[in-house]
Scaffold this active site. Structure first.
Site, PDB file in Angstrom:
ATOM      1  CG  ASP B 131      -2.608 -23.811 -39.366  1.00 64.10           C
ATOM      2  OD1 ASP B 131      -2.128 -24.972 -39.510  1.00 64.10           O
ATOM      3  OD2 ASP B 131      -2.171 -22.986 -38.545  1.00 64.10           O
ATOM      4  CB  CYS B 132      -6.783 -21.411 -43.918  1.00 65.04           C
ATOM      5  SG  CYS B 132      -5.320 -20.625 -44.618  1.00 65.04           S
TER       6      CYS B 132
END
Lengths: 139, 390
Positions: B131-132
């Site tokens: 996600d990051c």
């Protein structure tokens, strides 16, 4: 004058007494440094030839006519001074001290006249500063 | 009056351009002429150096973040694998790592030197994507100006002595000590002997964590004791080990380095290593330090090991001085055997001279170690155990 030749014999000339002729007819002192030659198979002879300029030139002309291929030159082993870091890893590998370390500057020096062209120094150099252009095959 | 100087006093003289700086070669004659006591008053700094293949060498890099960003795994630099089990865009490239396509003809050492030479390097990396860090692949070019940081961090360099190598077998051996001819055809040795940093400071009085050093042209630092640090090794009357002793972990900025003192080395049928140039200044604090730096090749001994014995502990065939090794021929078991170095004394001398000039010009301050090395550390071996436990 001394000159170093790599003589390449085509198969049909391997039976000819070329060294004898160079000595007998051209008055050359021939020192065989390396021989890799069998009858009826292409082979190489590395020689140091010593004689005056006329004798050397006449012998070269005669060799050219026989069909023996002459690769003249001081040495076909090329030591690249610009790449060398002067570690010395090639110097005890060299059988004739053609590659040596100067005991005061500790720089490597290469004397082509002493070189047998065995080629052992080529893989011994960790920097890749030594190459072999003589076409002889080494084990 | 005893000759005692502090680091501050010596640095003050360096700043004023008044420091007397000599190399570890030059100091031998000075001590022979003046004696230890007068020489200790006269000389402020002695420069030591080495330039040899040091396998435990490599560089940390931070590439900066792409957009969208990637948490890099499987990092390749010019097709040489780098370790990236660190934060997203940090990696470590080891000198001995071989190229996936060129094998040992190109490796980590070559990548590091290409970077130092300002060349562009192909960076490839992949990632599972998070996600990051959503990006899954990246292919780009980097150079030394593009990256955030690029610094050498060498876990083990500058060995305090090293055993010489020979080969009693009937076939040539291809080793990190070079090609060893059959039938004891040659003896190869490394270290710069009387110019070697840790042989001039055998008890680590001035060389420790934080010592500023010359590292491949840059001002670097001793960052830790080197791996396989073995200060507890038996010493001779001069306090010197006759086998590998202390080592240094060193670091420094690649951007300030030059490939004149950093070179890839390829040892046939062994692999890649790297010639690293290191210079270490030794401040002459007192007569004891001066006495240690006056060591010469005739006082330094090393063992000769038989590399044909394929075991951890290779048998020693004898002990020999560096003076004998430097003569080009030694007598071993009644036979005369040619010797050759693997460490370049010519380059080592160049480094000692360059470091001397930098100190004389006031461009290089000496540093007191922030932490000294342990004096009795011994080497452990890896035991092959059949079950876990101590």
């Amino acid at each position: 004058m001394k000159t170093k030749w790599l003589l390449t014999f085509p198969p049909e000339l391997t039976g000819e007494p070329v060294t004898y002729t160079l000595i007998k007819n051209f008055n050359l002192k021939i020192n065989i440094l390396k021989a890799s030659i069998d009858l009826n198979v292409s082979g190489n002879l590395l020689v140091l030839a010593d004689g005056n300029k006329n004798e050397i030139d006449s012998a070269l002309a005669w060799l050219g006519n026989t069909g023996v291929i002459v690769h003249p030159g001081d040495s076909q082993i090329v030591w690249n001074d610009a790449l060398c870091v002067h570690c010395g890893a090639c110097t005890a590998i060299c059988p004739t001290k053609a590659l040596s370390l100067d005991p005061s500057s500790w720089m490597v020096a290469f004397e082509g006249e002493k070189c047998l062209e065995c080629g052992h120094c080529v893989p011994a150099c960790p920097i890749g500063a030594i190459s072999n252009n003589n076409g002889l095959h080494h084990a | 009056m005893a000759a005692r100087k502090t680091y501050d006093e010596i640095n003050q003289k360096i700043k004023e351009g008044n420091a007397v700086v000599v190399t570890a070669d030059e100091v031998i004659d000075i001590v022979a002429e003046k004696g230890v006591r007068e020489a200790a008053k006269y000389v402020d700094v002695v420069t030591t150096a080495t330039f040899g293949p040091m396998c435990s060498t490599g560089a940390f890099m931070n590439f900066g973040h792409a957009d969208p960003p990637i948490r890099m795994t499987n990092v390749l630099l010019n097709n040489v694998p780098a370790y990236a089990g660190l934060a997203a865009v940090d990696a470590y490239i080891g000198a001995t790592e071989a190229s996936l396509d060129k094998g040992i003809n190109y490796g980590g050492a070559h990548v590091i030197c290409d970077l130092v030479d300002g060349k562009s390097i192909r960076l490839s990396a992949s990632s599972p994507g998070t996600d990051c860090y959503p990006r899954k692949n990246i292919e780009t070019w980097i150079n030394l100006d593009d990256v955030n940081e690029a610094y050498l961090y060498n876990p083990r360099n500058a060995y305090q002595n090293y055993s010489a190598a020979t080969n009693t077998s009937d076939r040539p051996l291809y080793t990190y000590m070079g090609i060893l001819k059959p039938g004891m055809g040659n003896v190869h040795y490394c270290t710069s002997g009387q110019l070697n940093p840790l042989l001039n400071d055998p008890h680590y009085r001035t060389i420790g964590i934080g010592t500023r050093i010359f590292l491949a042209g840059a001002q670097g630092f001793v960052s830790w004791m080197g791996t396989q640090f073995s200060s507890g090794r038996k010493r001779n009357a001069k306090g010197l080990p006759d086998a590998p002793g202390g080592t240094l972990a060193v670091s420094g900025d690649l951007r300030s380095m030059t490939t004149e003192f950093l070179k890839p080395a390829v040892f046939k049928d062994y692999g890649i290593s790297m010639f690293v140039g290191i210079g270490v200044p030794i401040p002459i604090l007192d007569e004891e330090v001066m006495s240690c730096v006056s060591v010469s090749d005739k006082d330094i001994f090393t063992t000769i090991e038989d590399y044909s014995v394929k075991r951890r502990d290779k048998p020693s065939l004898g002990t020999v001085s560096y003076e004998e090794l430097r003569s080009g021929i030694i007598t071993l078991q009644g036979r005369k055997i040619p010797t050759a170095p693997i460490t370049s004394l010519h380059k080592s001398r160049q480094i000692a001279e360059l470091l001397k000039q930098e100190i004389e010009k006031g461009e290089f301050e000496i540093t007191k170690p922030v932490q000294s090395f342990p004096l009795n550390k011994t080497l452990k071996s890896l035991e092959v155990k059949s079950k876990e436990g101590r």
